[in-house]
Design an enzyme around this catalytic site. Structure first.
Site, mmCIF file in Angstrom:
data_model
loop_
_atom_site.group_PDB
_atom_site.id
_atom_site.type_symbol
_atom_site.label_atom_id
_atom_site.label_comp_id
_atom_site.label_asym_id
_atom_site.label_seq_id
_atom_site.Cartn_x
_atom_site.Cartn_y
_atom_site.Cartn_z
ATOM 1 N N ASN A 50 -0.220 -16.376 9.001
ATOM 2 C CA ASN A 50 -1.301 -15.404 8.812
ATOM 3 C C ASN A 50 -0.908 -14.391 7.756
ATOM 4 O OD1 ASN A 50 -3.229 -13.392 8.961
ATOM 5 N ND2 ASN A 50 -2.657 -12.715 11.022
ATOM 6 N N THR A 51 -1.652 -14.378 6.658
ATOM 7 C CA THR A 51 -1.410 -13.366 5.631
ATOM 8 C C THR A 51 -2.738 -12.723 5.273
ATOM 9 O OG1 THR A 51 -0.356 -12.929 3.486
ATOM 10 C CG2 THR A 51 -1.572 -14.980 3.690
ATOM 11 N N HIS A 54 0.762 12.712 11.420
ATOM 12 C CA HIS A 54 1.420 11.416 11.643
ATOM 13 C C HIS A 54 1.857 11.285 13.117
ATOM 14 C CE1 HIS A 54 1.717 9.271 7.865
ATOM 15 N NE2 HIS A 54 2.315 10.243 7.229
ATOM 16 N N HIS A 98 -2.457 9.236 -2.564
ATOM 17 C CA HIS A 98 -2.957 7.857 -2.584
ATOM 18 C C HIS A 98 -3.437 7.457 -1.183
ATOM 19 C CE1 HIS A 98 0.934 6.908 -0.745
ATOM 20 N NE2 HIS A 98 1.473 7.672 -1.674
ATOM 21 N N ASN A 128 8.537 -0.412 7.807
ATOM 22 C CA ASN A 128 9.711 -1.261 7.564
ATOM 23 C C ASN A 128 10.009 -2.042 8.858
ATOM 24 O OD1 ASN A 128 12.476 -2.190 7.308
ATOM 25 N ND2 ASN A 128 12.649 -0.834 5.549
ATOM 26 N N GLN A 188 7.317 12.126 2.044
ATOM 27 C CA GLN A 188 7.372 13.565 2.283
ATOM 28 C C GLN A 188 6.032 14.072 2.769
ATOM 29 O OE1 GLN A 188 7.527 15.814 -1.439
ATOM 30 N NE2 GLN A 188 6.870 13.980 -2.534
ATOM 31 N N HIS A 215 1.101 17.746 7.737
ATOM 32 C CA HIS A 215 1.136 16.299 7.491
ATOM 33 C C HIS A 215 1.891 15.540 8.583
ATOM 34 C CE1 HIS A 215 0.721 12.787 4.981
ATOM 35 N NE2 HIS A 215 2.023 12.549 5.048
ATOM 36 N N ALA A 269 -3.514 -7.657 8.050
ATOM 37 C CA ALA A 269 -4.669 -8.441 8.479
ATOM 38 C C ALA A 269 -4.293 -9.109 9.795
ATOM 39 C CB ALA A 269 -5.002 -9.486 7.429
ATOM 40 N N ARG A 298 7.920 -11.478 11.433
ATOM 41 C CA ARG A 298 7.104 -10.267 11.672
ATOM 42 C C ARG A 298 5.921 -10.694 12.535
ATOM 43 N NH1 ARG A 298 3.495 -8.240 7.682
ATOM 44 N NH2 ARG A 298 4.276 -9.895 6.361
HETATM 45 FE FE LIG Z 1 2.890 10.534 5.063
#
Ligand SMILES: [Fe+2]
Length: 585
Positions: free
Chosen positions: A539-540, A147, A36, A320, A168, A143, A428, A509
């Site tokens: 702000n969203t 990252h 995805h 998170n 994963q 992968h 955003a 946040r």
């Molecule tokens: Fe990943």
């Protein structure tokens, strides 16, 4: 150019995951569930030029497939044919990875289970081969290496501990690396059976929400709990080992068996239509605390050995912000950098960096100063889009545009705010945002119900000027809070001034805005501060539930017309709803 994503059983990853689970009922952890958030990102001479998620262009949220449009947009941004650009891919499903995946899962499986893991891995290799057929020179990148690169090469740090933590990769769920002048050095990798990302996704599903999409809601819900009532459950399923390592073997159980085991300890799973009860909040609270404890334990061990004092985070779990706030406040690191596109879009960017620095190891590195790497639209294009909706909207072009927007916000109006290049990543940050007055507690409910159409326990985030940030929030270093990646404490004496953007546990946040990063948005905050005494805005992201953030002026106008947003402020034009289709406010 870096690429992420692959085509599964459906372009909609949620449908794909359900169909895929039916194909592999014996599998507790399926590599095929990634793919995805297809993305393309292009760098030149080590500097980001353009980056965009395919969903922003084809309007299919978390699009699962090949990032066709994004790749073309990246190629045109650098003025090259796609064939002339070095292409790197965010996954390397090699035989070695398949072997390691099998070896690390085998102790918890019978023979049939091992065969199922191999079969499933082959399935992913088949999908990934689509890329190779199309672009034979494509370079595969591990992968978690991708990252890691996305965080370290953008951080500006000379030396840092790097931790990647996601659902994963090919055979890992958690990777620790050291970044320094020579590049990236592996320290340790934990297998897929250690996945905090999959644990979080599985509990998200247990609580009746959508994995991949709704983990942030569970994090928001967790703040309402404080007793850590289910601590013993999480301590039982997370097995702690030496050197900060941990394993969660029950993730490998067949999903149906896992659900039954968990039900015996956590109670009946919630269905999406059921109300949220105290028990659900307590489960979310204990999950969040377990993830934070596990992460701190890992970080403490590696920091004690490597003494980096700087931390880079990437991978989906690094989104998170509550966990990041705990890490920040622990003081274990002087500074931390969380890749703003911490999920797999960032891995596309990182794959490009890995290839570039492999060929140019001594090339300079450039800290990421902002996230505005997407497309922009001229004022002529904006006007053309407005004209196309003339029967439903009317507009002016105020001389004091920013002042007028600030006044409307101070009056309690909710605005769509659109300008310049689109943000890369899930947040955003003042170019495709919905804005409102944070001083009004009711704004949270109003924006939730009329615009975002989402559950009320999700807090909204504040934007604040760099100059005023420390008046409202406890910050350790102002320049590490520019991407809404770290939840900080609002100062107790100032919380009542901005109730719409402070969560129930007193955190926010925060998005700190520097003038040189986004001058127009910074000026809006200053002007709003002059109107109200509070240089802070709610702000969203500019989108409705279930849709990607708006990209084009037309996307913005359609979202504006289809929701209760009062005004659209779009590159100097102030737009209202007129004609026969005015929606109730
Ligand atoms: Fe990943």
């Amino acid at each position: 150019m870096g690429l992420s994503g692959f085509g599964g059983l459906d372009p909609n990853p949620f449908k794909h995951i359900r169909r895929y689970a039916a194909h592999h009922p014996e599998i507790g952890i399926a590599l095929g569930d990634i793919g995805h958030d297809a993305t393309a990102a292009v760098i030149r001479d080590g500097q980001i030029v353009f980056a965009i998620e395919e969903e922003r262009l084809n309007r299919s949220k978390h699009y699962m497939g090949v990032p066709e449009r994004a790749a073309i947009a990246c190629a045109s941004a650098v003025g090259e044919a796609l064939d002339a650009i070095h292409l790197s891919y965010y996954l390397h499903p090699s035989l070695e990875h398949r072997k390691r995946r099998v070896e690390t899962c085998a102790p918890f499986l019978n023979g049939a289970g091992v065969e199922a893991i191999e079969r499933e891995f082959n399935h992913v290799q088949h999908w990934v081969s689509q890329y190779q057929q199309r672009w034979p020179r494509l370079r595969y990148v591990d992968h978690h290496l991708a990252h890691s690169a996305s965080a370290f090469y953008c951080s500006g740090f000379e030396r840092a501990l790097i931790v990647v933590i996601d659902g994963q990769g090919e055979s890992s769920s958690t990777t620790v690396m050291l970044g320094d002048a020579e590049g990236l050095h592996p320290v340790v990798q934990l297998p897929v059976t250690s996945s905090l990302g999959i644990l979080y996704a599985a509990i998200t599903a247990f609580l009746g929400f959508e994995p991949i999409e709704d983990e942030y809601k569970i994090m928001g819900l967790a703040a309402y709990g404080d007793g850590d009532e289910f601590r013993s459950f999480f301590e039982e399923i997370i097995h702690y080992e030496d050197k900060g390592a941990f394993y969660i073997p029950s993730l490998l159980d067949k999903p149906i068996e896992r659900m039954m085991k968990w039900e015996s300890r956590l109670g009946v799973p919630r269905t999406p239509s059921e109300p949220i009860e105290d028990r659900h909040i307590a489960i979310a609270d204990s999950l969040q605390k377990a993830v934070e404890r596990t992460m701190m334990r890992l970080l403490e061990y590696h920091e004690s050995r490597l003494k980096t004092r700087h931390l880079c985070l990437a991978g989906g779990v690094a989104l998170n912000c509550s966990m990041n706030g705990v890490i920040d406040r622990s003081g274990l690191f002087e500074r931390m950098f969380v890749q703003p596109a911490a999920g797999d879009p960032g891995a596309a960017l990182g794959a490009a960096f890995v290839s570039y620095y492999a060929e140019h190891p001594n090339a300079p590195r450039y800290p990421m100063e902002h996230v505005y790497w997407g497309p922009e639209y001229s004022d002529v294009e904006v006007l053309r889009a407005l004209e196309a909706y003339r029967s439903e909207i009317c507009w002016t072009r105020p001389v004091d545009y920013i002042g007028e927007v600030a006044r409307l916000l101070a009056q309690g109006k909710v605005l769509g705010w659109f300008q310049g290049r689109m943000e890369f990543g899930p947040r955003a940050l003042g170019n495709r945002s919905i804005l409102a007055d944070p001083r009004r507690a009711e704004m949270k409910d109003r924006v939730n119900q009329m615009v975002k159409k989402r559950e009320e326990f999700r807090p909204f985030a504040p934007s604040v000027t760099y100059e005023a940030a420390e008046n409202y929030f406890d910050l350790r270093a102002r320049n590490q809070y520019e991407y809404m990646t770290i939840a900080v404490r609002a100062k107790p004496e100032r919380r009542q001034e901005i109730p719409a953007v402070v969560h129930v546990n007193g955190t926010a946040r925060v998005h700190v805005v520097r003038r040189e990063v986004n001058p127009r948005y910074w000026e809006l905050l200053v002007r709003f501060g002059q109107e109200t005494g509070v240089p802070v805005l709610l702000n969203t992201s500019f989108n409705i539930k279930g849709e990607p953030i708006v990209c084009t002026p037309e996307d913005a106008i359609r979202c504006f017309i289809g929701t209760g947003i009062d005004y659209l402020a779009i590159q100097g034009y102030l737009v209202e709803k007129c004609g026969n289709n005015v929606r109730p406010q």
